[in-house]
Design an enzyme around this catalytic site. Structure first.
Site, PDB file in Angstrom:
ATOM      1  N   TYR A 181       3.857 -13.582 -15.505  1.00 48.85           N
ATOM      2  CA  TYR A 181       2.962 -12.659 -14.779  1.00 48.85           C
ATOM      3  C   TYR A 181       1.510 -13.123 -14.940  1.00 48.85           C
ATOM      4  O   TYR A 181       0.772 -13.221 -13.956  1.00 48.85           O
ATOM      5  CB  TYR A 181       3.152 -11.238 -15.312  1.00 48.85           C
ATOM      6  CG  TYR A 181       2.256 -10.208 -14.668  1.00 48.85           C
ATOM      7  CD1 TYR A 181       2.435  -9.824 -13.334  1.00 48.85           C
ATOM      8  CD2 TYR A 181       1.212  -9.612 -15.392  1.00 48.85           C
ATOM      9  CE1 TYR A 181       1.603  -8.872 -12.747  1.00 48.85           C
ATOM     10  CE2 TYR A 181       0.386  -8.661 -14.807  1.00 48.85           C
ATOM     11  CZ  TYR A 181       0.583  -8.297 -13.483  1.00 48.85           C
ATOM     12  OH  TYR A 181      -0.247  -7.357 -12.903  1.00 48.85           O
TER      13      TYR A 181
ATOM     14  N   ASN B 176      -2.862  -7.014  -2.445  1.00 49.58           N
ATOM     15  CA  ASN B 176      -2.596  -6.135  -3.585  1.00 49.58           C
ATOM     16  C   ASN B 176      -1.129  -6.180  -4.032  1.00 49.58           C
ATOM     17  O   ASN B 176      -0.839  -5.938  -5.199  1.00 49.58           O
ATOM     18  CB  ASN B 176      -2.984  -4.699  -3.186  1.00 49.58           C
ATOM     19  CG  ASN B 176      -2.439  -3.668  -4.153  1.00 49.58           C
ATOM     20  OD1 ASN B 176      -2.956  -3.492  -5.248  1.00 49.58           O
ATOM     21  ND2 ASN B 176      -1.346  -2.994  -3.773  1.00 49.58           N
TER      22      ASN B 176
ATOM     23  N   ALA C 111       0.816  -1.227   0.000  1.00 48.83           N
ATOM     24  CA  ALA C 111       0.000   0.000   0.000  1.00 48.83           C
ATOM     25  C   ALA C 111       0.843   1.267   0.000  1.00 48.83           C
ATOM     26  O   ALA C 111       0.322   2.360   0.199  1.00 48.83           O
ATOM     27  CB  ALA C 111      -0.936  -0.014   1.200  1.00 48.83           C
TER      28      ALA C 111
HETATM   29  P1  NAP Z   1       3.114  -0.522  -8.081  1.00 50.52           P
HETATM   30  O1  NAP Z   1       2.754   0.902  -8.238  1.00 50.52           O
HETATM   31  O2  NAP Z   1       4.357  -1.040  -8.689  1.00 50.52           O
HETATM   32  O3  NAP Z   1       3.068  -0.887  -6.525  1.00 50.52           O
HETATM   33  C1  NAP Z   1       3.382  -2.193  -6.122  1.00 50.52           C
HETATM   34  C2  NAP Z   1       3.251  -2.282  -4.620  1.00 50.52           C
HETATM   35  O4  NAP Z   1       3.537  -3.651  -4.251  1.00 50.52           O
HETATM   36  C3  NAP Z   1       4.238  -1.399  -3.895  1.00 50.52           C
HETATM   37  O5  NAP Z   1       3.576  -0.772  -2.818  1.00 50.52           O
HETATM   38  C4  NAP Z   1       5.304  -2.368  -3.372  1.00 50.52           C
HETATM   39  O6  NAP Z   1       5.812  -1.995  -2.102  1.00 50.52           O
HETATM   40  C5  NAP Z   1       4.469  -3.633  -3.181  1.00 50.52           C
HETATM   41  N1  NAP Z   1       5.298  -4.839  -3.179  1.00 50.52           N
HETATM   42  C6  NAP Z   1       6.042  -5.358  -4.177  1.00 50.52           C
HETATM   43  N2  NAP Z   1       6.669  -6.463  -3.765  1.00 50.52           N
HETATM   44  C7  NAP Z   1       6.292  -6.663  -2.473  1.00 50.52           C
HETATM   45  C8  NAP Z   1       6.593  -7.633  -1.493  1.00 50.52           C
HETATM   46  N3  NAP Z   1       7.418  -8.649  -1.759  1.00 50.52           N
HETATM   47  N4  NAP Z   1       6.022  -7.515  -0.271  1.00 50.52           N
HETATM   48  C9  NAP Z   1       5.190  -6.485   0.029  1.00 50.52           C
HETATM   49  N5  NAP Z   1       4.872  -5.526  -0.852  1.00 50.52           N
HETATM   50  C10 NAP Z   1       5.426  -5.621  -2.087  1.00 50.52           C
HETATM   51  O7  NAP Z   1       1.954  -1.468  -8.680  1.00 50.52           O
HETATM   52  P2  NAP Z   1       0.395  -1.243  -8.873  1.00 50.52           P
HETATM   53  O8  NAP Z   1       0.150  -0.911 -10.287  1.00 50.52           O
HETATM   54  O9  NAP Z   1      -0.156  -0.382  -7.810  1.00 50.52           O
HETATM   55  O10 NAP Z   1      -0.097  -2.755  -8.687  1.00 50.52           O
HETATM   56  C11 NAP Z   1      -0.796  -3.210  -7.548  1.00 50.52           C
HETATM   57  C12 NAP Z   1      -1.409  -4.565  -7.886  1.00 50.52           C
HETATM   58  O11 NAP Z   1      -2.301  -4.426  -9.000  1.00 50.52           O
HETATM   59  C13 NAP Z   1      -0.371  -5.620  -8.305  1.00 50.52           C
HETATM   60  O12 NAP Z   1      -0.745  -6.863  -7.779  1.00 50.52           O
HETATM   61  C14 NAP Z   1      -0.481  -5.632  -9.816  1.00 50.52           C
HETATM   62  O13 NAP Z   1      -0.089  -6.847 -10.373  1.00 50.52           O
HETATM   63  C15 NAP Z   1      -1.969  -5.380  -9.990  1.00 50.52           C
HETATM   64  N6  NAP Z   1      -2.348  -4.856 -11.304  1.00 50.52           N
HETATM   65  C16 NAP Z   1      -1.851  -3.667 -11.749  1.00 50.52           C
HETATM   66  C17 NAP Z   1      -2.233  -3.206 -13.016  1.00 50.52           C
HETATM   67  C18 NAP Z   1      -1.722  -1.897 -13.592  1.00 50.52           C
HETATM   68  O14 NAP Z   1      -1.957  -1.660 -14.792  1.00 50.52           O
HETATM   69  N7  NAP Z   1      -1.088  -1.056 -12.818  1.00 50.52           N
HETATM   70  C19 NAP Z   1      -3.102  -3.971 -13.806  1.00 50.52           C
HETATM   71  C20 NAP Z   1      -3.566  -5.179 -13.312  1.00 50.52           C
HETATM   72  C21 NAP Z   1      -3.194  -5.616 -12.049  1.00 50.52           C
HETATM   73  P3  NAP Z   1       7.363  -1.593  -1.843  1.00 50.52           P
HETATM   74  O15 NAP Z   1       7.700  -0.568  -2.867  1.00 50.52           O
HETATM   75  O16 NAP Z   1       7.354  -1.097  -0.450  1.00 50.52           O
HETATM   76  O17 NAP Z   1       8.167  -2.857  -2.023  1.00 50.52           O
END
Ligand code: NAP
Length: 246
Positions: A154, A89, A12
């Protein structure tokens, strides 16, 4: 809508997770902001919520590490004595053509996206089963439904999250626990910041609503699934994609 509820959102510190945390806090939940590496952003979010007199705290754990996940849930149990909502998430996305994909990338993606969801759900529902209520919301992706070139690993991780969601929903319903998944389409966050403009444009042309999604678009559906409005919704996968997948 979430008065008095304790809501844990993994990953988050930014992006979709941050928007989910903000909306849940604005709806009077106590939000637990999980982060792994980005402590600074998580702390800034907590400060921002406190400035608005909203209730939040931060909690560090790498969701792929069983020891860290176990400690996170022990601490939640100790401090809050309950957990109403878990939003799985946290996720990573590394694009790679199959021929160039090594097992390290495979393991890391599955560890965070699938094993992280499994671990957090298992420990969270240990608390929820005893209270005989709870809501688990897993953030999958439309690529887990329809596949995507350059994203075999992925998409496999996100398809697995859907299978996991449906099975957990069947298993946990008897304890009053609902389990649902959201499949976002293209959402404007750091995750897609390196996407080439021509690929973005191509995707955009396939979205009926004519725009890329925002983190808030996803957060609003999470709010619905977290609330009593969704008490009879379980095992569902809701696409939040501007009608891209039809
Ligand atoms: P983001 O901006 O890259 O943020 C990812 C978040 O996940 C960050 O807060 C990061 O925290 C955390 N994270 C990564 N590895 C982790 C771990 N090992 N343990 C705990 N936290 C971890 O990505 P987002 O776009 O918000 O994506 C959020 C979710 O939505 C993901 O599951 C992604 O696959 C899904 N999603 C995204 C999209 C899109 O287009 N953006 C589309 C479909 C699905 P730290 O930085 O603190 O590590």
């Amino acid at each position: 809508m979430l008065d008095g509820k304790v809501v844990l959102i993994t990953g988050a510190s930014r992006g979709i997770g941050k928007a989910i945390a903000l909306l849940a806090a604005e709806n009077h939940a106590h939000v637990l902001i999980n982060y792994n590496k980005d402590e600074k952003s998580a702390a800034e979010l907590v400060d921002m919520l406190h400035e608005k007199s909203l209730s939040a705290s931060m909690i560090k754990a790498d969701v792929s590490s069983e020891d860290e996940v176990k400690d996170m849930f022990s601490s939640i149990k100790e401090k809050h004595s309950k957990l109403d909502v878990l939003v799985n998430n946290a996720g990573i996305m590394r694009n790679s053509l199959l021929a160039l994909t090594n097992t390290e990338l495979f393991d890391h993606t599955i560890d965070v996206n699938l094993k992280g969801t499994f671990l957090c759900t298992r420990y969270a529902t240990n608390i929820m089963r005893k209270q005989r209520s709870g809501k688990v919301i897993n953030i999958s992706s439309i690529v887990g439904l329809q596949g995507s070139e350059g994203q075999t690993v992925y998409s496999a991780s996100k398809a697995a999250v859907i299978g996991f969601t449906r099975s957990a929903a069947k298993e946990l319903g008897r304890y009053g626990i609902t389990v649902n998944a959201i499949a976002p389409g293209l959402i404007d966050t750091d995750l897609i910041k390196d996407m080439k403009p021509d690929i973005k444009d191509k995707i955009l042309s396939s979205i009926s609503l004519g725009r890329i999604g925002t983190p808030e678009d996803v957060a609003k559906v999470v709010l619905f699934l977290s609330s009593d409005l969704a008490n009879y919704v379980s095992g569902s996968v809701i696409a939040v994609d501007g009608c891209q997948t039809l």
